[in-house]
Motif scaffolding. Structure first.
Motif, PDB file in Angstrom:
ATOM      1  N   ALA A   1       3.651   5.351  -3.205  1.00  0.00           N
ATOM      2  CA  ALA A   1       2.833   5.766  -4.355  1.00  0.00           C
ATOM      3  C   ALA A   1       1.988   4.624  -4.885  1.00  0.00           C
ATOM      4  CB  ALA A   1       3.702   6.364  -5.467  1.00  0.00           C
ATOM      5  N   SER A   2       1.512   3.800  -3.958  1.00  0.00           N
ATOM      6  CA  SER A   2       0.674   2.662  -4.347  1.00  0.00           C
ATOM      7  C   SER A   2      -0.661   2.729  -3.630  1.00  0.00           C
ATOM      8  CB  SER A   2       1.371   1.354  -3.983  1.00  0.00           C
ATOM      9  OG  SER A   2       0.543   0.256  -4.299  1.00  0.00           O
ATOM     10  N   ARG A   3      -1.680   2.276  -4.338  1.00  0.00           N
ATOM     11  CA  ARG A   3      -2.997   2.207  -3.715  1.00  0.00           C
ATOM     12  C   ARG A   3      -3.001   1.184  -2.577  1.00  0.00           C
ATOM     13  NH1 ARG A   3      -8.411   0.360  -7.035  1.00  0.00           N
ATOM     14  NH2 ARG A   3      -9.931   1.432  -5.706  1.00  0.00           N
ATOM     15  N   ILE A   4      -2.164   0.153  -2.717  1.00  0.00           N
ATOM     16  CA  ILE A   4      -2.251  -0.944  -1.746  1.00  0.00           C
ATOM     17  C   ILE A   4      -1.803  -0.511  -0.354  1.00  0.00           C
ATOM     18  CG2 ILE A   4       0.029  -2.100  -1.909  1.00  0.00           C
ATOM     19  CD1 ILE A   4      -1.902  -4.692  -2.382  1.00  0.00           C
ATOM     20  N   LEU A   5      -1.057   0.583  -0.267  1.00  0.00           N
ATOM     21  CA  LEU A   5      -0.641   1.061   1.056  1.00  0.00           C
ATOM     22  C   LEU A   5      -1.463   2.272   1.498  1.00  0.00           C
ATOM     23  CD1 LEU A   5       3.206   0.470   1.170  1.00  0.00           C
ATOM     24  CD2 LEU A   5       1.523  -0.209   2.880  1.00  0.00           C
TER      25      LEU A   5
ATOM     26  N   PRO B   1       3.127   4.454   9.316  1.00  0.00           N
ATOM     27  CA  PRO B   1       4.080   3.643  10.084  1.00  0.00           C
ATOM     28  C   PRO B   1       4.136   4.103  11.535  1.00  0.00           C
ATOM     29  CG  PRO B   1       5.108   4.578   8.114  1.00  0.00           C
ATOM     30  CD  PRO B   1       3.777   5.219   8.253  1.00  0.00           C
ATOM     31  N   PRO B   2       4.248   3.168  12.459  1.00  0.00           N
ATOM     32  CA  PRO B   2       4.382   3.555  13.865  1.00  0.00           C
ATOM     33  C   PRO B   2       5.822   3.910  14.217  1.00  0.00           C
ATOM     34  CG  PRO B   2       4.214   1.186  13.683  1.00  0.00           C
ATOM     35  CD  PRO B   2       4.109   1.721  12.283  1.00  0.00           C
ATOM     36  N   TYR B   3       6.674   4.043  13.227  1.00  0.00           N
ATOM     37  CA  TYR B   3       8.084   4.305  13.531  1.00  0.00           C
ATOM     38  C   TYR B   3       8.736   5.109  12.410  1.00  0.00           C
ATOM     39  CZ  TYR B   3       9.020   0.583  10.177  1.00  0.00           C
ATOM     40  OH  TYR B   3       9.082  -0.159   9.041  1.00  0.00           O
ATOM     41  N   HIS B   4       9.858   5.735  12.771  1.00  0.00           N
ATOM     42  CA  HIS B   4      10.679   6.460  11.824  1.00  0.00           C
ATOM     43  C   HIS B   4      11.710   5.521  11.206  1.00  0.00           C
ATOM     44  CE1 HIS B   4       9.406  10.492  12.284  1.00  0.00           C
ATOM     45  NE2 HIS B   4      10.181  10.902  13.273  1.00  0.00           N
TER      46      HIS B   4
ATOM     47  N   GLY C   1      -3.358  -1.131   5.040  1.00  0.00           N
ATOM     48  CA  GLY C   1      -3.470  -0.768   3.626  1.00  0.00           C
ATOM     49  C   GLY C   1      -4.782  -1.213   3.006  1.00  0.00           C
ATOM     50  N   TRP C   2      -4.748  -1.304   1.705  1.00  0.00           N
ATOM     51  CA  TRP C   2      -5.947  -1.599   0.928  1.00  0.00           C
ATOM     52  C   TRP C   2      -6.425  -3.024   1.172  1.00  0.00           C
ATOM     53  CZ3 TRP C   2      -9.232   1.255  -1.813  1.00  0.00           C
ATOM     54  CH2 TRP C   2     -10.119   0.608  -2.689  1.00  0.00           C
ATOM     55  N   ARG C   3      -7.754  -3.182   1.340  1.00  0.00           N
ATOM     56  CA  ARG C   3      -8.306  -4.524   1.408  1.00  0.00           C
ATOM     57  C   ARG C   3      -9.653  -4.550   0.704  1.00  0.00           C
ATOM     58  NH1 ARG C   3     -10.360  -7.480   6.867  1.00  0.00           N
ATOM     59  NH2 ARG C   3      -8.144  -7.678   7.322  1.00  0.00           N
TER      60      ARG C   3
ATOM     61  N   THR D   1      -7.780  -7.993  -3.391  1.00  0.00           N
ATOM     62  CA  THR D   1      -6.984  -6.935  -2.774  1.00  0.00           C
ATOM     63  C   THR D   1      -5.770  -6.612  -3.626  1.00  0.00           C
ATOM     64  OG1 THR D   1      -7.675  -7.531  -0.543  1.00  0.00           O
ATOM     65  CG2 THR D   1      -5.572  -6.367  -0.740  1.00  0.00           C
ATOM     66  N   ARG D   2      -5.072  -7.639  -4.048  1.00  0.00           N
ATOM     67  CA  ARG D   2      -3.839  -7.409  -4.806  1.00  0.00           C
ATOM     68  C   ARG D   2      -4.133  -6.969  -6.240  1.00  0.00           C
ATOM     69  NH1 ARG D   2       0.857  -9.285  -2.376  1.00  0.00           N
ATOM     70  NH2 ARG D   2       1.767 -10.264  -4.220  1.00  0.00           N
ATOM     71  N   ALA D   3      -5.225  -7.478  -6.810  1.00  0.00           N
ATOM     72  CA  ALA D   3      -5.598  -7.053  -8.162  1.00  0.00           C
ATOM     73  C   ALA D   3      -5.942  -5.563  -8.169  1.00  0.00           C
ATOM     74  CB  ALA D   3      -6.780  -7.876  -8.657  1.00  0.00           C
ATOM     75  N   GLU D   4      -6.623  -5.104  -7.125  1.00  0.00           N
ATOM     76  CA  GLU D   4      -7.025  -3.692  -7.074  1.00  0.00           C
ATOM     77  C   GLU D   4      -5.917  -2.797  -6.545  1.00  0.00           C
ATOM     78  OE1 GLU D   4     -11.593  -4.970  -5.897  1.00  0.00           O
ATOM     79  OE2 GLU D   4     -10.359  -3.853  -4.472  1.00  0.00           O
ATOM     80  N   GLY D   5      -5.093  -3.351  -5.668  1.00  0.00           N
ATOM     81  CA  GLY D   5      -4.127  -2.520  -4.956  1.00  0.00           C
ATOM     82  C   GLY D   5      -2.863  -2.208  -5.746  1.00  0.00           C
ATOM     83  N   PHE D   6      -2.457  -3.132  -6.609  1.00  0.00           N
ATOM     84  CA  PHE D   6      -1.214  -2.935  -7.357  1.00  0.00           C
ATOM     85  C   PHE D   6      -1.492  -2.406  -8.757  1.00  0.00           C
ATOM     86  CE2 PHE D   6       0.492  -6.549  -4.619  1.00  0.00           C
ATOM     87  CZ  PHE D   6       1.338  -5.744  -3.886  1.00  0.00           C
TER      88      PHE D   6
END
Lengths: 481, 492
Positions: free
Chosen positions: B90-94, B99-102, B328-330, B345-350
């Protein structure tokens, strides 16, 4: 005023495990970028590290060979900094509880043995690599190296000169190679070194300000950088300046060190215990088992060869200067019990062969049985030494036994009087002036004639027989005229 | 069947599917319909891949029923990796991270025939107790849409309460399964640390996080735990302790069970209605044959402070990897330096709460502060753990309220982080001690809001707390009450 130099070295060794430190990805050099990655070494969200037991055991093996104490409780810490080649933005390392500590390594210094203390050796993971070859200003990241196990070996500041540092590194690399824990290839980065140097006035109690030097890509660079840095600091002190505690980079092209930009230096790594790896104790049984598996190390091997095989200190040093060479020596001697001859041949011929081709000894494949056979052929007089030299090269490159090469190419030594007689007659006939010089008592002229005979037989003639028969022929001719 | 299919519990549905009375496709359609009619209001789900869900149901339909959850749709909190499905915490940063895996728990669910239904809303990176910090908007409480569902697994609790999921997985770092379960009137189980693999759970605080079920009743919680628990070689912290057949052991009753009631839980700040409900519940437990006695957890008062040092420290480390480099977000503003890329990135993503926790955690781990905060908090954690060790020498279980109040209104605590943090006062010490805990419905406020009872047991004694919770559930009817969710037709 005299100055004292104090040097400590931090060596990072990539451990030659099959897989990485905390995941199952292959650990080898040269794969396509990012071909050897998985969610764990890419640091993908949700992935977790699991310690590779083999990496741990190689680390213990090395620590024991360096006479270190193994800590009771193995635990890992996170070391934080931001850089694109560090996928989790922290490195799994060991901070206040290194895997091993308080060891030592003895090095030869001016005919004496000097004990250099090892402060600690700890296990950590390597980072990826930035590639700046895209050409459009963008950088790419290759994570193949991310998560490769590293052992960081930190010496105490016991080294007093750049030469001692060089010797320490050479001995350390030798031990690591004997242990077969790393390829120790500085060019490929499987062995890396940072150096700390400080200078103080002789007799002063406190150490001078410590300068860390990075970007050292060979042992020679380490020595050159330390020499440069030593001179720089002494000159600065002499002119009344103070030495700043800083990190400097070695510029190999300009042969000088320069201060690293302060930004490149992270100040606070915010270490804390890695919660994803459970601390564990190393049992005395494990340590015992690893200790029992230690190979004979160069120092004791050298002593044994001097004692049992009566090799000189010089020969024994050279023979044990690579585990591969020493193994080859011993395997050959087992088949051909002439230690001195085997050692000589390895030192003169094999080292020369590798040197001329700029190869590491490890890269030259010699079968002990082939070498033993070659030496037997020489000793039996079946081939001449010059021919043997060629057979040696061919035997290495074709892996064909020397006896077979000699037979197939008809390289057997010509010792037969009748066969030599014709050749000698031809040489005498073709070199009338030289023959005259011999008769006039010129010794070098005689050697020239022998050389001509050898040349005429492509080196196959037995030089001693040639000399005898040539002398005879010349005296007969004199007598006959 | 008189009840609609979506109203069944997971074990009822599993039985019906196994006996062939219901086909996987029917179960899927029923829950998808329920999801569509409730999600506009509740926003429990961030996304449902209906096509993949139907395809999986079709595949299962062609097989003989096999597995404990054959054909049962189970929904997943958005911090548990599902291969190829966007998983964002539930984050913009992701945003856009697939994911390539379970996660191991997802593999285990699928191995038992479950259908992964969709991704559930949560507080951003599980930072919160109200699901208000989600970058994708709030989730509403099915019992009162003006109120929060609890958090951080608010989407999981709301979906189960509203019958838009038969069961769900959540994660619990300081109460994030139990507190929303209490506030939504469902069962929520936080297993012992190491009971369930964390592989594939996007870490908040690695030494505290556990995945667990949110379920319609205790039997479902036992069923899900049986499926997801067990040693996983990919998680070094997972324990090699055998997994008992929890469901079979539910019915052992309470005769002779020794239950401790920690005094420290009945002090100021505890809502009187919650207090009354919990006291009533204790009476019921007594009537069922349990011996209930007061006890003490003397270091309980330090739990919240200790937790916010340790959890934020680990969070600041775990969230460092979200740097815009790999996924994720950049913010790729032209001609920016690397440092600027990280900062933007972190200022906008979190979101605000994530930033607050990253800053707190960074601070307590910083050189010069580590000993005063982090190292000291570790020591207090040991004391808290010892409190529980001592208590479990005398008692089989401890009983407390799950949360100090019923669900509060949106915005009520958003500007006052400290009061929000106190919402987990009864759950946090459980994570610090690494022990298992369950929340079961034990009543309602006058305004009709659910109240939860928390039962705790010693490490790896999930069997015991499930047994207590089951006996209580069988003796009461709280779990049968359903919220009236106003159904809406989705806009598209």
């Amino acid at each position: 005023m005299n100055y004292e130099t104090t040097i400590g070295l931090e060596v990072h060794v990539q451990l030659a495990t099959r897989s990485k430190a905390f995941c199952g990805c292959a650990n080898n050099f040269g794969a396509a970028p990012n071909a050897q990655t998985c969610p764990v070494c890419l640091g993908l969200p949700g992935s977790l590290p699991v310690l590779n037991q083999a990496a741990f055991e190689l680390a213990v093996r090395t620590a024991l060979a360096l006479n270190c104490q193994i800590t009771d409780r193995i635990q890992f810490d996170r070391k934080h900094y931001f850089y694109p080649d560090l996928p989790k933005a922290f490195q799994i390392s060991q901070y206040d509880q290194p895997l091993s500590h308080d060891g030592h390594l003895d090095i030869p210094v001016q005919e004496q043995t000097k004990r250099v203390r090892i402060h600690r050796a700890h296990l950590e993971e390597d980072a990826g690599k930035l590639l700046h070859e895209a050409g459009d200003g963008a950088s790419l990241v290759d994570f193949n190296r991310a998560g490769v196990p590293l052992l960081e070996i930190v010496s105490e500041p016991d080294l007093a000169s750049p030469d001692e540092a060089f010797t320490y590194l050479t001995r350390l690399k030798l031990i690591l190679q004997y242990l077969e824990v790393s390829s120790c290839d500085m060019e490929k980065g499987t062995l890396r070194c940072d150096a700390n140097l400080s200078v103080r006035r002789q007799g002063e109690a406190a150490l001078g300000s410590k300068v860390e030097i990075k970007n050292l890509n060979s042992f020679r660079h380490v020595r050159a950088a330390l020499r440069y840095e030593q001179e720089r600091q002494v000159a600065a002190l002499q002119s009344g300046q103070r030495i700043a505690q800083e990190t400097r980079l070695w510029d190999a092209a300009l042969e000088r060190t320069r201060p690293m930009r302060s930004k490149e230096e992270a100040s606070d790594y915010r270490y804390f215990r890695e919660p994803d790896l459970v601390p564990f104790s190393v049992s005395p049984e494990t340590i015992g088992r690893v200790r029992e598996g230690l190979p004979e190390l160069p120092e004791s091997r050298k002593a044994r060869l001097m004692r049992d095989d009566r090799l000189s200190s010089y020969d024994a040093d050279l023979v044990t200067s690579s585990r591969r060479l020493a193994d080859l020596y011993e395997a050959t001697v087992a088949l051909h019990r002439q230690p001195k001859a085997v050692a000589n041949y390895l030192i003169s011929e094999l080292l020369a062969y590798a040197h001329v081709r700029s190869l590491e000894i490890e890269a030259v494949a010699v079968e002990p049985a082939h070498l033993a056979q070659l030496l037997q052929l020489i000793e039996a007089g079946a081939i001449s030494r010059p021919v043997a030299k060629n057979v040696f090269v061919e035997m290495i490159e074709s892996r064909v036994p020397p006896g077979e090469i000699v037979t197939r190419k008809g390289l057997g030594q010509i010792s037969d009087g009748a066969a030599l007689e014709g050749i000698i007659a031809q040489v005498i006939a073709a070199n009338a002036q030289t023959v005259a010089d011999v008769r006039a008592g010129k010794a070098s002229a005689f050697q020239f004639l022998i050389g001509q005979c050898m040349k005429a037989t492509q080196g196959k003639a037995n030089p001693q027989r040639v000399a005898e028969q040539l002398r005879q022929s010349l005296s007969q001719q004199t007598g006959g005229s | 069947m008189s009840r609609p299919l979506w109203a069944l519990t997971a074990h009822e549905l599993a039985d019906a599917l196994r006996q062939g009375q219901v086909r996987p496709r029917e179960a899927v359609e029923a829950v998808l319909e329920r999801w569509q009619s409730t999600n506009t209001l509740l926003h429990a789900y961030l996304g449902v891949n209906a096509e993949a869900v139907r395809a999986r149901a079709e595949r299962l339909a062609s097989q003989a029923p096999q597995g404990k959850l054959f054909g049962v749709p189970v929904a997943i909190k958005d911090n548990i990796c599902v291969r190829a499905e966007e998983t964002t915490c539930a984050s913009r940063i992701l945003r856009g991270f697939r994911p390539p895996y379970h996660a191991t728990v997802v593999e285990r669910l699928e191995a038992e025939g479950a259908i992964i239904l969709g991704r559930l809303n949560m507080d951003e990176f599980a930072f919160g107790s109200s699901t208000e910090s989600s970058a994708h908007g709030v989730t509403r409480n099915p019992w009162d849409a003006t109120r929060i569902p609890g958090g951080s697994s608010g989407g999981s609790a709301a979906a189960v309460a509203a019958d838009s999921a038969f069961a769900a997985l959540g994660s619990d770092t300081g109460g994030s399964i139990r507190q929303p379960a209490a506030m939504c009137g469902v069962v929520g189980l936080k297993p012992t640390y190491g009971r369930v693999s964390r592989y594939g759970l996007i870490a908040f605080a690695s030494s505290l996080d556990q995945i667990g079920p949110l379920a319609k009743d205790v039997t479902d919680a036992a069923l899900l735990l049986e499926v997801i628990a067990g040693y996983d070689p990919r998680d070094s912290t997972s324990a090699e302790v055998p997994v008992p057949p929890y469901r079979e052991r539910l019915t052992q009753g309470l005769q002779g069970l020794r239950i401790g009631i920690p005094r420290e839980c009945f002090v100021d700040g505890l809502d009187p209605e919650v207090r009354r409900a919990v006291e009533e519940a204790i009476k019921v437990l007594r009537q069922l044959g349990a011996a209930c006695e007061p006890t003490s957890l003397p270091h309980a008062e330090y739990a919240v402070a200790t937790y916010y040092i340790l959890a934020t420290a680990e969070a600041s480390s775990n969230l460092a990897r979200f740097d815009g480099v790999q996924y994720g977000w950049r913010n790729a503003a032209p001609r920016g330096s690397l440092l600027e890329m990280y900062q933007r990135t972190r200022a906008e993503g979190f979101g605000a709460e994530a930033k607050r926790r990253i800053m707190l955690g960074t601070y307590v781990l910083s050189h010069g502060y580590y000993d005063a905060y982090y190292a000291r908090a570790l020591k207090v954690r040991t004391l808290i753990k010892q409190d529980f060790d001592r208590a479990f020498e005398r008692f089989d279980c401890l009983v407390t309220p799950t949360a100090p109040t019923p669900a509060f209104r949106f915005g009520e605590k958003l500007e006052d982080p400290l009061s929000m943090y106190l919402s987990d006062i009864y759950t946090i010490s459980v994570n610090l001690a690494g022990i298992p805990g369950i929340s079961v419905p034990c009543g309602f406020s006058k305004t009709g809001l659910p109240i939860g009872l928390q039962v705790l047991a010693a490490p790896f004694q999930e069997e015991r707390l499930l047994r207590a919770a089951y006996a209580y559930e069988q003796a009461t009817a709280w779990h049968t009450r359903q919220p009236e969710v106003a159904e809406t037709t989705p806009s598209r």
